[in-house]
Design a protein around this motif. Sequence first.
Motif, mmCIF file in Angstrom:
data_model
loop_
_atom_site.group_PDB
_atom_site.id
_atom_site.type_symbol
_atom_site.label_atom_id
_atom_site.label_comp_id
_atom_site.label_asym_id
_atom_site.label_seq_id
_atom_site.Cartn_x
_atom_site.Cartn_y
_atom_site.Cartn_z
ATOM 1 N N VAL A 285 49.647 45.000 6.402
ATOM 2 C CA VAL A 285 50.889 46.328 5.638
ATOM 3 C C VAL A 285 48.985 46.331 4.523
ATOM 4 C CG1 VAL A 285 52.412 46.420 3.924
ATOM 5 C CG2 VAL A 285 52.790 45.148 5.786
ATOM 6 N N PHE A 286 49.119 45.033 4.238
ATOM 7 C CA PHE A 286 48.043 45.282 3.200
ATOM 8 C C PHE A 286 46.607 45.946 4.158
ATOM 9 C CE2 PHE A 286 44.397 43.378 1.423
ATOM 10 C CZ PHE A 286 44.178 43.156 -0.068
ATOM 11 N N ALA A 287 46.294 45.558 5.491
ATOM 12 C CA ALA A 287 44.921 46.892 5.892
ATOM 13 C C ALA A 287 45.379 48.212 5.597
ATOM 14 C CB ALA A 287 44.892 46.716 7.182
ATOM 15 N N ALA A 288 46.725 48.063 5.988
ATOM 16 C CA ALA A 288 47.166 49.679 6.221
ATOM 17 C C ALA A 288 47.040 50.409 4.611
ATOM 18 C CB ALA A 288 49.009 49.936 6.854
ATOM 19 N N CYS A 289 47.822 49.911 3.637
ATOM 20 C CA CYS A 289 47.526 50.483 1.849
ATOM 21 C C CYS A 289 45.620 50.506 1.703
ATOM 22 C CB CYS A 289 48.335 48.972 0.982
ATOM 23 S SG CYS A 289 48.799 50.209 -0.340
ATOM 24 N N THR A 290 45.060 49.481 1.904
ATOM 25 C CA THR A 290 43.849 49.672 1.918
ATOM 26 C C THR A 290 42.810 50.584 2.162
ATOM 27 O OG1 THR A 290 43.579 47.245 1.531
ATOM 28 C CG2 THR A 290 41.342 48.602 1.675
#
Length: 495
Positions: A285-290
């Motif tokens: 999720v962190f990567a997708a938001c970034t």
Amino acid sequence: MNAIRSFFKPPTKPPILLSLRSSTWFITSTVCTAVFTDIFLYAVIVPVFPFSLVARIGVPESSVQHWLSVLLSVYGAALLVSAPIFGWLSDRIEFRRGPLLAGMIVLGGSTVMLCLARNLALLIVGRVLQGASAGVVWVVGLALLADTVERENAGLAMGFVSMAYSIAALLAPLLGGIVYERAGYYAVFSMAFGMIALDIVLRILLIEKKAARRWLVVEEDREMQRGGSVEVQDEHEDEKNIAGAVSPSGADAAALDDATAAPTPIKKALPPMLILLKSRRMQAVFAACTIAALILTSFDTTLPLFVEENFHWTSLGAGLIFLAPLCPSFIQPVYGRAIDRYGARWPAAVGLLICVPPFVCFRFVTHNSMSQKVLLCALLAIIGLGIALTLAATMAEFTYIAAEKERRQPGSMGKGGAYAQSYSLFNVSWALGSLIGAYWSGGIRQAAGFGAMGWSLALLCGVFCVPVSMFVGGSIFGRRKRDSDKDTCARAAES
């Protein structure tokens, strides 16, 4: 001093319109307005900077792209530093309304600086303060919203927040360009100060649900003292209501699969933020938001200059171009409701995948003609749809993950739970995307052109949609193992 303390600790006498001011819809509206105001003030001057840097600050035209990237990236850097601090602090104070008001004061001061700035140093300081105030809004505001709504409605609530974000991020440059073209520099900031005034009023009126519950308990005690026939609730239930605990039930598929899992012992080796970040689900999720933040910051960094150079548009056209990716954002609550029902995995992954073809097609926008303008707008609209899906899914996932981690390891997230720290990770990811996106897009466009920038963003979306599809909503491998175990148990029972 007493007035300041009242923001953190409510008085004993119930205020007027208590039920209205503490209602779910009012708190949701206030948080959405706070998000809208923060992003509106960030983005309203995006189409103005390329022209005001030259006219007001005296920056040479050859250096405008560089300083535009700097002004966008320092905002992300300030957000990156402030978000973990406010996340840690917010989960350790009883009420969240005080920090929200403090953040509003910082945002107003930064806007005054940007309005009056006549040199680069003051512009940079103003953007840094904007980033710090954003850390308050996004961490404390979203944690307050997570405290307020039931977990099964988290996707819908975050859909409204992501709609507010997307509309502000894309509508603000549009209005900024139009107003700057028609009425001038200070008229742009008049809109900003109007939004600040509305936001202040709503934040002052807001009453948190756990504060409202305490007033209701006080009123019940008074009725009992007067001999009223008020039914006393179970003491344990009162404690649970006052704490504002969120029901662990929800529509998230992975959480439902794990609903029967026994709580695990509390581990104190790591702080809550790192416990959350250890999860592959959180990492995805962190990567997708970034990536979503990187894309939107790339638009802010490159689109105004690209349409000025290729289509010879003024600030009016530079603002109007942001209308194209805006349209899909209006139905983000619909995405949120679907996420509540079916989970966040496929909306997040499909959203990134949708962005790949239009980014590749940026290479076909090469000259000034009506067909080229239509093509660019169509490509931006498709990307806007993909980002809207991804953003709604990831924002809901930050709520799901914090609630699920607290359910499986009760007490491991600290006294106040981990919503604020979960959303501080959301802000860190967003800040990283903003920080990287400003230099990534600006540098590649300046060195290799707009088409090469599109290729690079398409590659990022294509690569990261794979881990997103595997781990958002819970590991797909873990789910297959659970399904296999259930089948084995069923066959054993039959035999």
